[in-house]
Design a protein around this motif. Structure first.
Motif, mmCIF file in Angstrom:
data_model
loop_
_atom_site.group_PDB
_atom_site.id
_atom_site.type_symbol
_atom_site.label_atom_id
_atom_site.label_comp_id
_atom_site.label_asym_id
_atom_site.label_seq_id
_atom_site.Cartn_x
_atom_site.Cartn_y
_atom_site.Cartn_z
ATOM 1 N N GLU B 626 0.866 -1.177 0.000
ATOM 2 C CA GLU B 626 0.000 0.000 0.000
ATOM 3 C C GLU B 626 0.908 1.233 0.000
ATOM 4 O OE1 GLU B 626 -3.235 -0.674 -0.024
ATOM 5 O OE2 GLU B 626 -4.386 0.972 0.847
ATOM 6 N N VAL B 627 0.728 2.081 -1.001
ATOM 7 C CA VAL B 627 1.555 3.292 -1.122
ATOM 8 C C VAL B 627 0.633 4.492 -0.900
ATOM 9 C CG1 VAL B 627 3.140 4.584 -2.602
ATOM 10 C CG2 VAL B 627 2.991 2.093 -2.801
ATOM 11 N N VAL B 628 0.879 5.237 0.154
ATOM 12 C CA VAL B 628 -0.046 6.296 0.545
ATOM 13 C C VAL B 628 0.717 7.579 0.845
ATOM 14 C CG1 VAL B 628 -1.904 6.949 2.125
ATOM 15 C CG2 VAL B 628 -1.518 4.540 1.594
ATOM 16 N N GLY B 629 0.178 8.688 0.357
ATOM 17 C CA GLY B 629 0.776 9.985 0.679
ATOM 18 C C GLY B 629 0.676 10.928 -0.502
ATOM 19 N N GLU B 634 4.230 10.505 -7.587
ATOM 20 C CA GLU B 634 5.575 10.929 -7.979
ATOM 21 C C GLU B 634 6.587 9.816 -7.692
ATOM 22 O OE1 GLU B 634 6.825 13.467 -9.559
ATOM 23 O OE2 GLU B 634 8.924 12.914 -9.217
ATOM 24 N N PHE B 635 6.428 9.183 -6.531
ATOM 25 C CA PHE B 635 7.352 8.108 -6.140
ATOM 26 C C PHE B 635 7.259 6.938 -7.124
ATOM 27 C CE2 PHE B 635 8.150 4.156 -3.707
ATOM 28 C CZ PHE B 635 9.472 4.379 -3.368
ATOM 29 N N PRO B 675 -6.282 9.831 -5.270
ATOM 30 C CA PRO B 675 -5.105 10.579 -5.715
ATOM 31 C C PRO B 675 -3.849 10.271 -4.892
ATOM 32 C CG PRO B 675 -7.028 11.991 -5.708
ATOM 33 C CD PRO B 675 -7.477 10.687 -5.133
ATOM 34 N N ASP B 676 -4.033 9.971 -3.632
ATOM 35 C CA ASP B 676 -2.868 9.749 -2.768
ATOM 36 C C ASP B 676 -2.745 8.294 -2.305
ATOM 37 O OD1 ASP B 676 -5.030 9.611 -1.132
ATOM 38 O OD2 ASP B 676 -4.168 10.860 0.461
ATOM 39 N N TRP B 708 4.253 6.868 2.533
ATOM 40 C CA TRP B 708 4.786 5.708 3.224
ATOM 41 C C TRP B 708 4.348 4.430 2.537
ATOM 42 C CZ3 TRP B 708 1.218 9.053 5.383
ATOM 43 C CH2 TRP B 708 -0.038 8.528 5.693
ATOM 44 N N LEU B 709 5.136 3.371 2.799
ATOM 45 C CA LEU B 709 4.946 2.070 2.160
ATOM 46 C C LEU B 709 4.590 1.056 3.240
ATOM 47 C CD1 LEU B 709 8.305 2.238 0.191
ATOM 48 C CD2 LEU B 709 6.051 2.529 -0.829
ATOM 49 N N THR B 710 3.541 0.278 2.991
ATOM 50 C CA THR B 710 3.136 -0.719 3.982
ATOM 51 C C THR B 710 2.924 -2.049 3.277
ATOM 52 O OG1 THR B 710 1.965 1.033 5.154
ATOM 53 C CG2 THR B 710 1.489 -1.234 5.803
ATOM 54 N N SER B 711 3.554 -3.091 3.800
ATOM 55 C CA SER B 711 3.327 -4.419 3.236
ATOM 56 C C SER B 711 1.932 -4.887 3.621
ATOM 57 C CB SER B 711 4.369 -5.403 3.768
ATOM 58 O OG SER B 711 3.983 -6.713 3.414
ATOM 59 N N THR B 712 1.131 -5.237 2.616
ATOM 60 C CA THR B 712 -0.223 -5.736 2.900
ATOM 61 C C THR B 712 -0.431 -7.121 2.281
ATOM 62 O OG1 THR B 712 -0.999 -4.484 0.976
ATOM 63 C CG2 THR B 712 -1.280 -3.444 3.113
#
Lengths: 90, 953
Positions: B626-629, B634-635, B675-676, B708-712
């Protein structure tokens, strides 16, 4: 098993909590396309192999997950110091 | 008659008899005996046969240094332990022990023919003799050598025991509980420090156990330690290795000394981290080197003293001493005091301490100064010795049934050396002693080279008038290395002790040269005419004594060797009789055979059903991040090869991930939820690697980006529903999502509920059919699966496994990273040019795509292969050649990466990496396989529905 001080956790923890991540202080060029083949080769492949002090990166992968820098003596395998990513070279 | 039990004395419990067997014969010992002391007391002198020459051998030592008396203990199926030192085996009622390396019996050993042929087995014999022809190694030399030379048999059954492991932390760890170690423990006990005291023997005391005058002190000291709550004492525990930062590995033997096996572990591995380590390991007496010094009955003087005063066993009725050191004299006096007859004391020195002479005189012991033993009579046991003046004159015989050797002492610096502490040479001791520590460690007592054993001289080989070439003067008893072998190695040009060691095998046996290293070094020093310090000392490495694999493995064996990851749906697959395969650590259903089906039949049926109706597949193992922010887009734009910033929420995109070197490292379909917020998927095996790579860039290259990056990966169960009827199965179950083709096109994501369960529903396809991947919280996986199965029954919904998944994706030319790529494949090589954003200024790996080697012609490129004979399924991994008629070895131009029978197409298909493959379309290539070389045509990788008509429905 070496004990490594994580500068983020401020704890000395066993080596098996950490993962090695290569030589430290090699910044990715801001504009790679502007680099010549030789410059890109140097960034990508050329690494130090010192007998003695070595600046290297570690990740506290089974702890806080942060990457940090360290100075380790490759002869004695002893850590001289560890410090946070982004801090000046020690 | 040789050894016998003294009428009194020792620490054994004479009230408790212990019956045991050795090589099938029954013996009786006492509680407190070792196997060695009990056999010695019963008159046994022959304990084993040597490794190379099969020479008869007896006890040399009384503890861990013992090189000869290696025995096996059997205590039922799977409980067979070879290569135990009889001196370290605590006796128990009913013990069954056997000797080793002899056939048919210990007293008559056929292999002893090697001894008669000894002149043909010099140093380096194996290296010199068995060089050619090479083919003889496998069939003749190696099996023959293995039969003839060797130690105990390896156990053949699975070990039923289990082994525990624990961590311990302390302020002071003391290794060795002799007088020096106990004193150090008492001193530390008076503080509030946490102390661990460990010793390898069954009781504490070390050398004090064979010194009755110290027993009252020992009792008092042990009581004081027992009363100290801050002291932990471990007996039968061997510290086998000393690692970085005062980390010590030790194995505690819990059951090997017990007559009946209790529940619980056999051994326990202690991983001890200590602030300070005190080494009190003592010293080991050195044998002397002379002709016949390996005859059973020739042993260390200190060992004879231990047997007499600790175990109440005389090593013989008439015992002679050959000394170069005062300590042997005192040991002989102690034996005499215990009632053992002393035949003579021979000392290589011309002058010894007057006090020793006076005491020998008072005891009526014959003394020969300036003499050496030049021969030993007897083959299976000492019958007498020949002595002569050091100038070789005045040879005479002395009758005795045992001969003691007192050649000085070697500090036990093994653990000190493991810790990388440096050593200093002490000429007066003829030994290395600890010098500069590398850890917080110090040595006390004899292992520091401080002892009150008296003085001595160092003699490499005792003087003899005999021809040195005919001497059987052993240095390394266990590996059968003689003084002659070491001198030969020097004559043949070896200069470094490390080379001499490997050439002669001196010190390379299971005892790691505890009794032989220093003598070998002295002999090499003399032969080279160089000081010992110029030759160096070989490296000590863990373990100090051999340890069981069980103790080191602990519970990490069998099913517990590594975790098996199972999805929430795994139990359903198991109940259906699925055949599983391991993918990384995941257990995945490979196919679901029906009665009578083999894999091919099952896979063909599964493929047909997916293409004609609908199939269901457990895709839960896919990696998810999960990529959030605010900077998430951009990342991802910087990480992946293709553009991400313009991706609309609700849409998915195939992402190709390179490493900075330009090679493909992972791929997967990812969705923009907001969007985020992105839901990334990775390959099953790549999840951890991808997260690590992304964290690396995020933390160290672009810390200014806010996300931030979270392993899901394990948070979602993923059910893939694929096939023309997929939508029909799904429609009645889904709430809040319009499934129509217009509202929910291919490569889109919607959020809603399914059967009341919140879901992230992807419309994606890895089969080329209309397809969905239904993400629900993991715990609902099986429930949902069964609801879909019920709903799909009217379409004959078919569960399929990874094998069918592989076939279906290959028909569509979808790659599997790690199978069709190998870390040297660029997006262009893989035909994935379309996935690379040409207009992007930068992404990870972009600059490398312009490296000279990457743009050079002739790279291996991924292509399809169609065999001329459609029934032939090529072997995956098979090599490809351009010309089958060229001479062997042929030039290989690539290899087959994926190959299947395609039920859909009614023929075989394959993918391959081929040099310049993209420019070879339609050309023939050749695949040599066992029996036949097959012809195949290079083709597109998309074998089925190239226009994608089946997707857009």
């Amino acid at each position: 098993m070496i004990l490594i001080h994580c500068p983020y956790c401020d704890e000395k923890r066993a080596e098996l909590e950490f993962a090695y991540a290569g030589q430290a202080h090699i910044a990715r060029p801001l504009d790679p396309s502007a680099l010549s083949d030789e410059e890109w080769e140097t960034y990508l492949f050329i690494r130090n192999n010192p007998r003695g002090r070595h600046h290297e990166r570690w990740r506290h992968i089974h702890g806080c997950g942060r990457f940090f820098n360290a100075v380790r003596d490759t002869v004695t395998d002893k850590f001289e110091t560890t410090y946070k990513a982004g801090e000046p070279r020690k | 008659m040789t050894g016998y039990r003294l009428p009194t004395g020792g620490r054994i419990n004479r009230a408790a008899q212990v019956t045991f067997s050795f090589d099938g014969s029954s013996f009786v010992g006492f509680e407190g005996d070792t196997l060695a002391s009990a056999l010695l007391a019963s008159g046994v002198q022959l304990f084993g046969r040597s490794f190379k020459y099969h020479r008869p051998r007896g006890l040399v030592g009384s503890g861990s240094e013992e090189p000869n008396a290696l025995i096996s203990v059997s205590r039922g199926p799977g409980r067979f332990t070879p290569n135990l030192r009889a001196t370290n085996v605590d006796l128990y009622q009913g013990m069954e022990a056997t000797s080793q390396n002899r056939w048919p019996s210990l007293k008559f050993d056929f292999g002893a023919i090697n001894d008669r042929l000894g002149m043909f087995f010099p140093a380096g014999f194996y290296n010199k003799t068995f060089m050619w022809p090479r083919s003889f190694w496998e069939k003749l030399y190696e099996p023959a050598i293995r039969r003839m030379a060797g130690l105990g048999q390896a156990p053949t059954e699975v070990d039923p025991d289990h082994y525990a492991a624990t961590y311990a932390h302390c302020d002071v760890l003391i290794i060795g509980a002799g007088p020096a170690g106990i004193d150090a423990a008492l001193e530390a006990a008076a503080t509030n420090k946490r102390i661990i005291l460990i010793d390898e023997q069954d009781e504490l005391g070390g050398g004090a156990l064979s010194d009755p005058a110290l027993w009252p002190w020992l009792d008092r000291s042990l009581k004081a330690l027992a009363a100290s709550p801050n002291v932990t004492v471990l007996t039968r525990t061997t510290a086998f290795g000393y690692f970085h930062d005062n980390f010590i590995g030790a194995v505690e033997r819990l059951t090997d000394h017990l007559a009946s096996m209790p529940d619980g572990p056999r051994e326990k591995l202690w991983r001890i981290r200590a602030t300070e380590v005190i080494l009190a390991q003592g010293a080991i007496e050195r044998p002397l080197v002379f002709d016949g010094n390996d005859t059973p009955g020739v042993m260390l003087a200190s060992a004879a003293k231990v047997f007499a005063l600790r175990y109440g066993v005389a090593v013989g009725q008439s015992v002679a001493l050959m000394a170069s050191h005062d300590s042997g004299w005192n040991d002989a006096f102690a034996l005499a005091g215990a009632g053992v007859g002393i035949a003579a004391i021979i000392d290589v020195r011309d002058i010894v301490d007057e006090a020793l002479l006076a005491k020998a005189n008072a005891l009526g012991i014959e003394v020969r100064l300036g003499h050496s033993v030049i021969g030993v009579r007897g083959r299976l046991g000492v019958k007498g010795i020949t002595v002569a003046r050091n100038d070789g004159t005045a040879a005479s015989d002395i009758t005795c049934d045992a001969l003691l050797m007192a050649g000085g002492w070697t500090p036990t610096v093994h653990l000190w050396s493991h810790s990388k502490g440096s050593l200093a040479w002490r000429e007066d001791l003829g030994a290395f002693v600890p010098d500069v520590p590398n850890e917080n460690v110090r040595c006390v007592g004899a292992c520091a080279g401080t002892w009150n054993f008296g003085a001595g001289v160092v003699v490499d080989v005792l003087p003899t008038p005999k021809d040195p070439a005919r001497l059987k003067a052993f240095v390394d008893f266990q590996n059968d290395v003689t003084a002659k072998d070491i001198k030969l190695a020097v004559r043949e040009g070896f200069r470094s002790i490390e080379h001499i060691k490997r050439y002669t095998t001196n010190g390379m046996a299971t005892d790691q040269g505890k009794t032989s290293n220093l003598n070998g070094l002295q002999i090499a020093s003399t032969a080279l005419n160089k000081p010992v310090t110029d030759i160096g000392l070989t490296t000590f490495r863990p373990p100090y004594t051999p340890q069981t694999f069980g103790a080191l493995a602990g519970h990490a064996k069998g099913a517990l060797f590594q975790p098996t990851r199972k999805t929430n749906i795994d139990s359903w697959a198991e109940e259906q009789g699925a055949v599983f395969e391991l993918v990384a650590q995941w257990r995945r259903a490979r196919y679901f055979p029906k009665a009578g089906e083999d894999m091919l039949a099952a896979v063909n049926r599964e493929c047909r059903m997916v293409r004609s109706s609908v199939g269901i597949f457990d895709a839960s193992t896919l990696g998810k991040i999960e990529v959030v922010g605010p900077d998430a887009a951009e990342f991802l734009n910087r990480m992946y090869t293709n553009p991400w910033k313009a991706l609309e929420p609700g849409r998915c995109r195939y992402g190709l991930l390179l490493k900075e070197d330009g090679f493909i490292t992972d791929d997967g379909v990812s969705a923009r939820l907001a969007p985020d917020r992105f839901h990334l998927t990775t390959t099953t095996g790549g999840a951890a690697r991808v997260l690590n790579l992304m964290e690396d860039y995020l933390q160290t290259e672009w810390p200014d980006l806010n996300l931030w990056l979270t392993s899901t990966s394990e948070h979602y169960a993923v059910i893939a529903l694929q096939g023309p009827n997929a939508r029909k199965v799904l429609e009645p179950l889904v709430e809040g999502i319009d499934l129509s083709a217009e509202a929910f096109p291919h490569m889109a994501i919607r959020e809603g509920t399914i059967c009341g369960i919140p879901t992230r529903l992807f419309r994606v396809s890895f089969t080329g059919e209309l397809g969905y991947e239904i993400n629900v919280p993991s715990a609902y996986g099986r429930t949902l699966w069964e609801r879909i199965m019920a709903e799909g029954a009217r379409y004959d919904i078919t569960p399929y496994g990874t094998e069918t998944m592989h076939v279906l994706r290959a028909e569509k030319g979808f790659i599997i990273v790690g199978q069709d790529t190998d870390g040297t494949v660029t997006p262009f090589d893989a035909g994935l040019d379309w996935a690379v954003g040409k207009k992007k200024a930068d992404f990870v790996g972009k600059r490398s795509l312009a490296r000279p080697d990457i743009v050079a012609p002739g790279r291996k490129q991924l292509v399809g292969l169609l065999t001329d004979d459609p029934s032939i399924v090529l072997e995956e991994g098979a090599q490809i050649v351009a010309d089958p008629n060229q001479p062997v070895p042929m030039k290989m131009i690539g290899h087959v990466t994926s190959s299947y029978w395609s039920e859909t197409l009614g023929r075989s298909i394959a993918m391959a990496l081929v040099e310049g493959g993209h420019s070879k379309m339609g050309q023939d290539i050749f695949v040599p396989m066992p029996g036949k070389t097959h012809v195949a045509k290079v083709s597109s990788m998309v074998f089925y529905d190239a226009e994608g008509a089946r997707l857009n429905v």
